[in-house]
Design an enzyme around this catalytic site. Sequence first.
Site, PDB file in Angstrom:
ATOM      1  N   GLY A   1       0.926  -1.256  -0.047  1.00  0.00           N
ATOM      2  CA  GLY A   1       0.041   0.223   0.206  1.00  0.00           C
ATOM      3  C   GLY A   1       0.842   1.067   0.000  1.00  0.00           C
ATOM      4  O   GLY A   1       1.545   1.586   0.803  1.00  0.00           O
ATOM      5  N   ALA A   2       0.885   1.958  -1.226  1.00  0.00           N
ATOM      6  CA  ALA A   2       1.841   2.979  -1.247  1.00  0.00           C
ATOM      7  C   ALA A   2       1.205   4.292  -1.141  1.00  0.00           C
ATOM      8  O   ALA A   2       1.586   5.144  -1.778  1.00  0.00           O
ATOM      9  CB  ALA A   2       2.882   2.960  -2.634  1.00  0.00           C
TER      10      ALA A   2
ATOM     11  N   HIS B   1      -9.553   1.137  18.231  1.00  0.00           N
ATOM     12  CA  HIS B   1      -9.763   2.715  18.029  1.00  0.00           C
ATOM     13  C   HIS B   1     -11.313   3.336  18.352  1.00  0.00           C
ATOM     14  O   HIS B   1     -12.114   2.470  18.636  1.00  0.00           O
ATOM     15  CB  HIS B   1      -9.749   2.869  16.437  1.00  0.00           C
ATOM     16  CG  HIS B   1      -8.228   3.026  15.794  1.00  0.00           C
ATOM     17  ND1 HIS B   1      -7.326   3.735  16.578  1.00  0.00           N
ATOM     18  CD2 HIS B   1      -7.684   2.306  14.859  1.00  0.00           C
ATOM     19  CE1 HIS B   1      -6.064   3.580  15.897  1.00  0.00           C
ATOM     20  NE2 HIS B   1      -6.400   2.897  14.855  1.00  0.00           N
TER      21      HIS B   1
HETATM   22  N1  APR Z   1      -2.720  -4.433  -3.251  1.00  0.00           N
HETATM   23  C1  APR Z   1      -1.927  -3.673  -2.961  1.00  0.00           C
HETATM   24  N2  APR Z   1      -2.161  -2.408  -2.785  1.00  0.00           N
HETATM   25  C2  APR Z   1      -3.517  -1.939  -2.794  1.00  0.00           C
HETATM   26  C3  APR Z   1      -4.511  -3.043  -3.078  1.00  0.00           C
HETATM   27  C4  APR Z   1      -4.124  -4.407  -3.332  1.00  0.00           C
HETATM   28  N3  APR Z   1      -5.068  -5.354  -3.406  1.00  0.00           N
HETATM   29  N4  APR Z   1      -5.611  -2.508  -3.172  1.00  0.00           N
HETATM   30  C5  APR Z   1      -5.514  -1.149  -2.734  1.00  0.00           C
HETATM   31  N5  APR Z   1      -4.358  -0.814  -2.677  1.00  0.00           N
HETATM   32  C6  APR Z   1      -3.320   0.382  -2.300  1.00  0.00           C
HETATM   33  C7  APR Z   1      -4.193   1.600  -3.115  1.00  0.00           C
HETATM   34  O1  APR Z   1      -3.628   1.699  -4.388  1.00  0.00           O
HETATM   35  C8  APR Z   1      -3.430   2.888  -2.163  1.00  0.00           C
HETATM   36  O2  APR Z   1      -2.489   3.131  -2.845  1.00  0.00           O
HETATM   37  O3  APR Z   1      -3.600   0.750  -1.123  1.00  0.00           O
HETATM   38  C9  APR Z   1      -3.294   2.242  -0.819  1.00  0.00           C
HETATM   39  C10 APR Z   1      -4.050   2.655   0.202  1.00  0.00           C
HETATM   40  O4  APR Z   1      -3.720   4.076   0.338  1.00  0.00           O
HETATM   41  P1  APR Z   1      -4.767   5.367   0.803  1.00  0.00           P
HETATM   42  O5  APR Z   1      -6.091   5.254   0.145  1.00  0.00           O
HETATM   43  O6  APR Z   1      -3.854   6.510   0.637  1.00  0.00           O
HETATM   44  O7  APR Z   1      -5.021   4.911   2.371  1.00  0.00           O
HETATM   45  P2  APR Z   1      -4.169   5.539   3.604  1.00  0.00           P
HETATM   46  O8  APR Z   1      -4.658   6.667   4.001  1.00  0.00           O
HETATM   47  O9  APR Z   1      -2.699   5.171   3.445  1.00  0.00           O
HETATM   48  O10 APR Z   1      -4.789   4.316   4.616  1.00  0.00           O
HETATM   49  C11 APR Z   1      -4.623   2.807   4.558  1.00  0.00           C
HETATM   50  O11 APR Z   1      -4.555   2.257   6.731  1.00  0.00           O
HETATM   51  O12 APR Z   1      -4.949   3.675   8.608  1.00  0.00           O
HETATM   52  C12 APR Z   1      -5.363   2.899   7.726  1.00  0.00           C
HETATM   53  O13 APR Z   1      -7.727   3.206   7.432  1.00  0.00           O
HETATM   54  C13 APR Z   1      -6.644   3.344   6.857  1.00  0.00           C
HETATM   55  O14 APR Z   1      -7.246   1.140   5.902  1.00  0.00           O
HETATM   56  C14 APR Z   1      -6.461   2.393   5.635  1.00  0.00           C
HETATM   57  C15 APR Z   1      -5.047   1.942   5.648  1.00  0.00           C
END
Ligand code: APR
Length: 314
Positions: A10-11, A182
Amino acid sequence: MARSKVTVVGAGNVGATCAHWIASREIADVVLIDILDGVAKGKALDLAEAAPVMKFDLKMTGGSDYALTANSDVVVITAGVPRKKDPVTGQFPSRDDLVRTNQKIVGDVAREVAKYSPNAILIIVSNPLDAMCHVALHETGFPANRVIGQAGALDTARYKAFLAEALNVSVRDIHGIVLGGHGDEMVPLPRHTSVAGIPVRELLPEDKLQAIIERTRKGGGEIVGLVGVSAWYAPAAGTVEMVEAIIRDQKRVIPSAVLLSGQYGYDGLFVGVPVVLGKDGVEKIIEMELNDEEKAMLEKSANAVKSVVGVLGY
Ligand code: APR
């Protein structure tokens, strides 16, 4: 000695910030993975290009290919979709639909990770956190000491930041802990909060303390209200604190969501409690003495976890 390797899946906001801080503290080489190949590759490249100025000397790579992650020591999972309105219907998804969507994402990710790094320690950040810990445990078959949820580290950080501000003292001198999940299920422990060892209640009137506890409970919502999306600096900081404790075998005591097997009266459920984190992941679950009020709060938290875990269908 070979350098340690940490994968962050997750980037997005939280994942990229984790990568940034792992690099800037030179904790380990970092692999950034996302379903969006270019985003992960690009953010890793951008960070690598910052290295000559910021003077961190380690390898940063990224992409969507899990082969890059082989033999990681720690894998942080932040992949998921946030709770947002459907652009067509204008409706929010139901809680259960969101749980199932993220169950599929975290399940797919966990299986890929386990294939390439069967000995890794997993830190789960994706929400709903405790349920996603159950998904990772179920999908990987890893032992419970290697599947850890990040929740208490963030809530404790927020609690300490608010206390330091109210008391006008350094954040370094605030000691305290927040258990449970949380939000409303959080279990702050003012009896165990001190300023350099001085009980907080000697320094702060009860109404101010209660206001800080309330603000901590709603800490996530406060940021969403201001920024429009959920927080990333403090969630990433809490996560990187856990990563560092494991990679550097620090034996840090950090509240984390872990699978209980009888402790605190719960069995087979992920609950936020104090644990010792070191090279083997969860090296010890610390059982604190809780009074009746604290036990009731923890029970509320555990019941909330149970009801979400029920949706997973395991
Ligand atoms: N495989 C890899 N990456 C994925 C997949 C997958 N199957 N599905 C989604 N992603 C990536 C998205 O492309 C996105 O870049 O996960 C990333 C999530 O990033 P953001 O939408 O910016 O979310 P973020 O604020 O980083 O939060 C991520 O952490 O704190 C928790 O509640 C929050 O569940 C959320 C997670």
